[in-house]
Enzyme design. Structure first.
Site, PDB file in Angstrom:
ATOM      1  CE  LYS A 119      55.337   6.993  23.239  1.00  0.00           C
ATOM      2  NZ  LYS A 119      55.817   7.977  22.260  1.00  0.00           N
ATOM      3  CG  ASP A 137      52.004   8.310  26.440  1.00  0.00           C
ATOM      4  OD1 ASP A 137      51.362   8.604  27.466  1.00  0.00           O
ATOM      5  OD2 ASP A 137      51.453   8.215  25.333  1.00  0.00           O
TER       6      ASP A 137
END
Length: 218
Positions: A119, A137
């Site tokens: 991420k 996310d």
DNA sequence: ATCCCGAGGG
DNA sequence: CCCTCTGGAT
């Protein structure tokens, strides 16, 4: 990219014309630091912290002089501060020694850094280096699965499926649009489906609003 | 009590 | 697969 996904993105783009990276930064390094700090925290809180932190510690040379105590005092209000602090203190010398003092530009090198997962790496790649990427996310996972752009149970599979479902040229923009939508209307707790401009295209709205399960860890 | 631009270790 | 780290906002 199918017609429905094109429509969804077009409407979201109209709704959120200013969708962009909301972590304040003036360099790839500052974005990397801000993104590491953002885990399980709000970008608003992170920006408050980095505003003060980057004022005194702006460059890698600056960060190489920071003490654990000073760093901790800055990031304490963020949460998860011990691991984040330790990771950053390991990260700075690594960047100098192994990466010529620069933030690396590949997924492989980025995820090898302490405190950096897919991420964070995708946020840096897309926002600092203009590499097409979809950082998944909590917002991107929730919104893309509710809308029905993908149907996955983990963030890893969600990233993989989003890359297949969406044209590469819109990956970064779609990432920002999904985050903005997740913040403004498609919130985790009480999504404002009544005000949502894409509710007619949404499988969550169409269905029984069966609660979306949290992503499984993999 | 739940969630916030997660990652690493067991 | 699971757990833990963490403070602040709602």
């Amino acid at each position: 990219m199918n017609k429905k996904n094109r429509e969804i993105l077009a409407i979201l783009e109209e709704t959120y014309p200013d969708a962009r990276c909301e972590l304040n930064h003036e360099s790839p390094l500052q974005l990397l630091v801000a993104t590491i700090l953002s885990a399980q925290s709000t970008d608003k809180k992170v920006n408050e912290v980095t505003a003060k932190l980057f004022q005194e510690y702006a460059t890698l040379e600056d960060f190489l002089t920071i003490t654990p105590e000073i760093l901790e005092s800055h990031i304490k209000v963020i949460g998860l501060y011990k691991t984040k602090g330790q990771n950053l203190l390991k990260l700075f010398p690594l960047l100098k020694e192994r990466h010529h003092g620069e933030v690396p530009r590949t997924m492989e090198e980025l995820v090898a850094l302490p405190g950096v997962g897919r991420k964070t790496a995708n946020v840096v790649l897309s926002n600092a280096f203009d590499v097409p990427a979809i950082a998944v996310d909590t917002h991107v996972f929730r919104v893309s699965n509710r809308l029905g752009i993908v149907k996955e149970t983990t963030v890893e599979k969600t990233e993989e499926s989003l890359m297949k479902a969406l044209d590469k040229k819109v990956w970064t923009k779609a990432h920002h649009l999904l985050i903005f939508h997740g913040r403004r209307l498609c919130m985790a707790r009480a999504p404002k489906c009544g005000e949502c401009p894409v509710n007619e295209l949404c499988t969550y709205y169409a269905g029984e609003k069966k609660s979306l399960k949290k992503p499984k860890r993999s």
